[in-house]
Design a protein around this motif. Structure first.
Motif, PDB file in Angstrom:
ATOM      1  N   GLY A  19      -1.002   3.843  -2.678  1.00 18.19           N
ATOM      2  CA  GLY A  19      -1.692   5.078  -2.988  1.00 18.19           C
ATOM      3  C   GLY A  19      -0.941   5.914  -4.001  1.00 18.19           C
ATOM      4  O   GLY A  19       0.144   5.581  -4.468  1.00 18.19           O
ATOM      5  N   SER A  20      -1.576   7.054  -4.358  1.00 19.32           N
ATOM      6  CA  SER A  20      -0.987   7.927  -5.358  1.00 19.32           C
ATOM      7  C   SER A  20       0.158   8.719  -4.760  1.00 19.32           C
ATOM      8  O   SER A  20       0.352   8.795  -3.550  1.00 19.32           O
ATOM      9  CB  SER A  20      -2.056   8.883  -5.876  1.00 19.32           C
ATOM     10  OG  SER A  20      -2.476   9.714  -4.818  1.00 19.32           O
ATOM     11  N   ILE A  21       0.952   9.352  -5.658  1.00 20.54           N
ATOM     12  CA  ILE A  21       2.063  10.176  -5.200  1.00 20.54           C
ATOM     13  C   ILE A  21       1.551  11.371  -4.398  1.00 20.54           C
ATOM     14  O   ILE A  21       2.132  11.761  -3.394  1.00 20.54           O
ATOM     15  CB  ILE A  21       2.892  10.640  -6.411  1.00 20.54           C
ATOM     16  CG1 ILE A  21       3.595   9.438  -7.049  1.00 20.54           C
ATOM     17  CG2 ILE A  21       3.914  11.689  -5.990  1.00 20.54           C
ATOM     18  CD1 ILE A  21       4.458   9.791  -8.234  1.00 20.54           C
ATOM     19  N   ALA A  22       0.396  11.950  -4.858  1.00 20.93           N
ATOM     20  CA  ALA A  22      -0.174  13.091  -4.125  1.00 20.93           C
ATOM     21  C   ALA A  22      -0.515  12.706  -2.699  1.00 20.93           C
ATOM     22  O   ALA A  22      -0.282  13.465  -1.752  1.00 20.93           O
ATOM     23  CB  ALA A  22      -1.420  13.598  -4.852  1.00 20.93           C
ATOM     24  N   ARG A  23      -1.038  11.485  -2.527  1.00 16.05           N
ATOM     25  CA  ARG A  23      -1.378  11.041  -1.175  1.00 16.05           C
ATOM     26  C   ARG A  23      -0.116  10.855  -0.330  1.00 16.05           C
ATOM     27  O   ARG A  23      -0.088  11.207   0.846  1.00 16.05           O
ATOM     28  CB  ARG A  23      -2.147   9.722  -1.260  1.00 16.05           C
ATOM     29  CG  ARG A  23      -2.536   9.181   0.102  1.00 16.05           C
ATOM     30  CD  ARG A  23      -3.272   7.865  -0.015  1.00 16.05           C
ATOM     31  NE  ARG A  23      -3.555   7.324   1.308  1.00 16.05           N
ATOM     32  CZ  ARG A  23      -4.126   6.162   1.520  1.00 16.05           C
ATOM     33  NH1 ARG A  23      -4.510   5.418   0.496  1.00 16.05           N
ATOM     34  NH2 ARG A  23      -4.337   5.741   2.741  1.00 16.05           N
ATOM     35  N   GLU A  24       0.925  10.327  -0.942  1.00 14.07           N
ATOM     36  CA  GLU A  24       2.169  10.140  -0.198  1.00 14.07           C
ATOM     37  C   GLU A  24       2.789  11.476   0.177  1.00 14.07           C
ATOM     38  O   GLU A  24       3.342  11.641   1.259  1.00 14.07           O
ATOM     39  CB  GLU A  24       3.157   9.318  -1.030  1.00 14.07           C
ATOM     40  CG  GLU A  24       2.795   7.856  -1.105  1.00 14.07           C
ATOM     41  CD  GLU A  24       3.930   7.039  -1.695  1.00 14.07           C
ATOM     42  OE1 GLU A  24       5.071   7.243  -1.311  1.00 14.07           O
ATOM     43  OE2 GLU A  24       3.659   6.209  -2.571  1.00 14.07           O
ATOM     44  N   VAL A  25       2.710  12.451  -0.727  1.00 12.66           N
ATOM     45  CA  VAL A  25       3.231  13.782  -0.408  1.00 12.66           C
ATOM     46  C   VAL A  25       2.450  14.376   0.746  1.00 12.66           C
ATOM     47  O   VAL A  25       3.013  14.931   1.691  1.00 12.66           O
ATOM     48  CB  VAL A  25       3.162  14.694  -1.648  1.00 12.66           C
ATOM     49  CG1 VAL A  25       3.524  16.124  -1.277  1.00 12.66           C
ATOM     50  CG2 VAL A  25       4.091  14.181  -2.740  1.00 12.66           C
ATOM     51  N   ALA A 228      11.442   8.291  -5.750  1.00 12.94           N
ATOM     52  CA  ALA A 228      11.332   9.568  -6.463  1.00 12.94           C
ATOM     53  C   ALA A 228      11.080  10.710  -5.484  1.00 12.94           C
ATOM     54  O   ALA A 228      11.649  11.807  -5.620  1.00 12.94           O
ATOM     55  CB  ALA A 228      10.208   9.501  -7.491  1.00 12.94           C
ATOM     56  N   LEU A 229      10.216  10.461  -4.461  1.00 13.97           N
ATOM     57  CA  LEU A 229       9.948  11.504  -3.476  1.00 13.97           C
ATOM     58  C   LEU A 229      11.197  11.834  -2.672  1.00 13.97           C
ATOM     59  O   LEU A 229      11.465  13.007  -2.358  1.00 13.97           O
ATOM     60  CB  LEU A 229       8.821  11.070  -2.548  1.00 13.97           C
ATOM     61  CG  LEU A 229       7.423  10.995  -3.162  1.00 13.97           C
ATOM     62  CD1 LEU A 229       6.418  10.536  -2.116  1.00 13.97           C
ATOM     63  CD2 LEU A 229       7.025  12.361  -3.708  1.00 13.97           C
ATOM     64  N   THR A 230      11.943  10.798  -2.324  1.00 15.22           N
ATOM     65  CA  THR A 230      13.185  11.027  -1.570  1.00 15.22           C
ATOM     66  C   THR A 230      14.172  11.848  -2.389  1.00 15.22           C
ATOM     67  O   THR A 230      14.821  12.763  -1.877  1.00 15.22           O
ATOM     68  CB  THR A 230      13.811   9.679  -1.184  1.00 15.22           C
ATOM     69  OG1 THR A 230      12.901   8.937  -0.375  1.00 15.22           O
ATOM     70  CG2 THR A 230      15.092   9.886  -0.399  1.00 15.22           C
ATOM     71  N   VAL A 231      14.279  11.516  -3.673  1.00 11.93           N
ATOM     72  CA  VAL A 231      15.203  12.258  -4.541  1.00 11.93           C
ATOM     73  C   VAL A 231      14.775  13.715  -4.663  1.00 11.93           C
ATOM     74  O   VAL A 231      15.601  14.635  -4.565  1.00 11.93           O
ATOM     75  CB  VAL A 231      15.270  11.581  -5.931  1.00 11.93           C
ATOM     76  CG1 VAL A 231      16.073  12.456  -6.901  1.00 11.93           C
ATOM     77  CG2 VAL A 231      15.901  10.212  -5.820  1.00 11.93           C
TER      78      VAL A 231
END
Length: 465
Positions: A19-25, A228-231
């Motif tokens: 999925g997209s980054i927005a969905r993961e966020v 990237a999200l973790t960072v």
């Protein structure tokens, strides 16, 4: 109650993020959505007061005062969140705190106990207070609301009998429990060196546990969030922590009450999130009948949370007495309301089973920032109370409304919109796995567990079984 997930078979690759980054966020936030929302609200409040006061709010001395003045409320909130997660409430913490503070002050003035012995006496009295109330709640079956309401009157009366309408001063050595600071060491750097070291250690610990969490997810073949999200997450959290540490190090360093509070937050976060006892507390608050049928000793859990609340009320009472340099007849008035407000603003559910120690700290800081910021702006104290009341009502109403509408939150809706805009699809991911038995209570199950443990609820549970 805790279970271990079997490691992934040899050769099995971890599930890549989809999925997209927005969905993961959105997926990452959905598990603690009110907590993250309150964290954003806290940052916005700080930014607003920083601008409104012309840069006064984030002065190092002001930030230190925020921690020292609200230390006792934050300590009470740690115990209160566990009581509320278990489905109870404690209205006696203010009176119990005042009673312990008066006892400790009396022991040092008239019995000439040294301050370490007086602190041990206060801890013992707090545990006895918790045992007294926990017995009636856990083994007699009286709702905690009634037991602690009686305790509020009982311990207030004992406090007034001890003080006899007079203040009892405490020695300077005891006052350092609230007004003291960690001594400075090392070369002259312009900052408080031990505070800098503690801040860097805290940052290193946060980074270590985040990397370890990713390694565990990979080990068990579970989906690993994007690097990237973790960072980004680590940069934000560690950046805020470094900024806070530098502000403290620019003044006198970490106050002693800050060390006490930090140790308690780490300890109780571990207990609630990493131990079987912590899972049992969530299980009892989520559904006490299911927990009992699963083999959880619900009476022991109830007794533990009440005794623990008595212990933390004792620590908070001694900190407040040290902060005021004396035990006074009006000590502890309204403490229970501040602690309860911090817990609910921090994301705990009214029906129990949901809440975190970290969220309660955020909720307590929101209320503390409101107090300090409005005081810096010379807002009338009566108006401050009105604002705090509206904030508490809004936080709980938002929680209830979100559950009834089946919506995650305002932030979740924003992220959902971003996902659609980015071309994402899917009904929206569910949040990360919560506590083992911490099921979301029904929207209709308002009130605290014992208060709402009506015959109708019992009959409905038996029918479902």
């Amino acid at each position: 109650m805790a279970t271990e997930t079997a490691p992934a078979p040899t050769g099995q690759q971890p599930t890549p993020p989809t999925g997209s980054i927005a969905r993961e966020v959105r997926k990452a936030l959905s598990g603690n959505i009110r907590q993250y929302g309150m964290m954003i609200a806290l940052l916005l409040l700080v930014a607003y007061f920083q601008v409104s006061t012309g840069g006064l709010f984030l002065e190092p001395r002001n930030v230190t005062s925020l921690l020292v003045q609200n230390g006792y409320v934050l300590i009470l909130a740690i115990g209160m969140v566990m009581v509320i997660i278990a489905g109870h409430i404690d209205l006696s913490v203010g009176s119990a705190s005042a009673f312990v503070g008066a006892t400790v002050a009396l022991s040092m003035q008239q019995w000439h106990l040294p301050w370490p012995a007086a602190i041990l006496l206060g801890v013992a009295v707090g545990i006895l207070v918790g045992i007294w109330q926990g017995f009636w709640v856990a083994y007699v079956g009286i709702p905690a609301f009634i037991v602690t309401l009686a305790g509020m009157l009982l311990f207030r009366g004992l406090d007034l009998m001890i003080l006899n309408a007079e203040s009892i001063p405490v020695p300077d050595s005891f006052q350092k429990m609230a007004n003291g600071y960690l001594p400075d060491l090392g070369p002259v750097t312009g900052y408080h060196n031990p505070t800098l070291v503690l801040t860097l250690v805290a940052v290193a610990v946060i980074v270590y546990f985040e990397l370890r969490r990713r390694a565990d997810l990979r080990k068990y073949g579970m989906e690993v969030p994007r690097l990237a999200l973790t960072v980004i997450k680590l940069v934000v959290i560690c950046g805020l922590l470094l900024g806070f540490g530098l502000l403290l190090a620019s003044y006198k360093g970490v106050p002693v009450v800050g060390l006490i509070l930090g140790a308690l937050v780490v300890l109780y976060t571990f207990i609630t999130q990493r131990t079987v006892l912590g899972r049992h507390i969530y299980a009892v608050g989520g559904n006490s009948n299911a927990a009992r049928l699963s083999g959880v000793d619900t009476r022991r859990v109830d007794l533990f949370v009440m005794v623990n609340m008595g212990l933390l009320a004792a620590i908070a009472g001694m900190v407040f007495t040290a902060y005021l340099n004396a035990a006074n007849p009006k000590d502890g008035v309204g403490f229970e309301l501040d602690a309860i407000a911090a817990v609910f603003v921090g994301g705990a559910a009214v029906a129990g089973g949901i809440g975190t120690v970290t969220g309660s700290m955020i909720g307590g800081l929101v209320m503390g920032v409101l107090n300090l910021g409005l005081a810096n702006m010379s807002v009338d104290s009566n108006f401050v109370q009105i604002i705090k009341g509206l904030v508490l009502l809004g936080a709980v109403a938002f929680d209830v409304y979100s559950k009834r509408q089946g919506r995650p939150s305002f932030i979740g809706m924003i992220l959902k919109g971003l996902q659609r805009g980015a071309g994402g699809s899917g009904p929206g991911a569910s949040g990360p796995p919560g506590p083992l038995v911490a099921t979301e209570p029904d929207a209709d199950d308002g009130g605290f567990r014992n208060a709402s443990r009506s015959h109708a609820t019992m009959e409905r549970t038996v029918t479902q079984e």
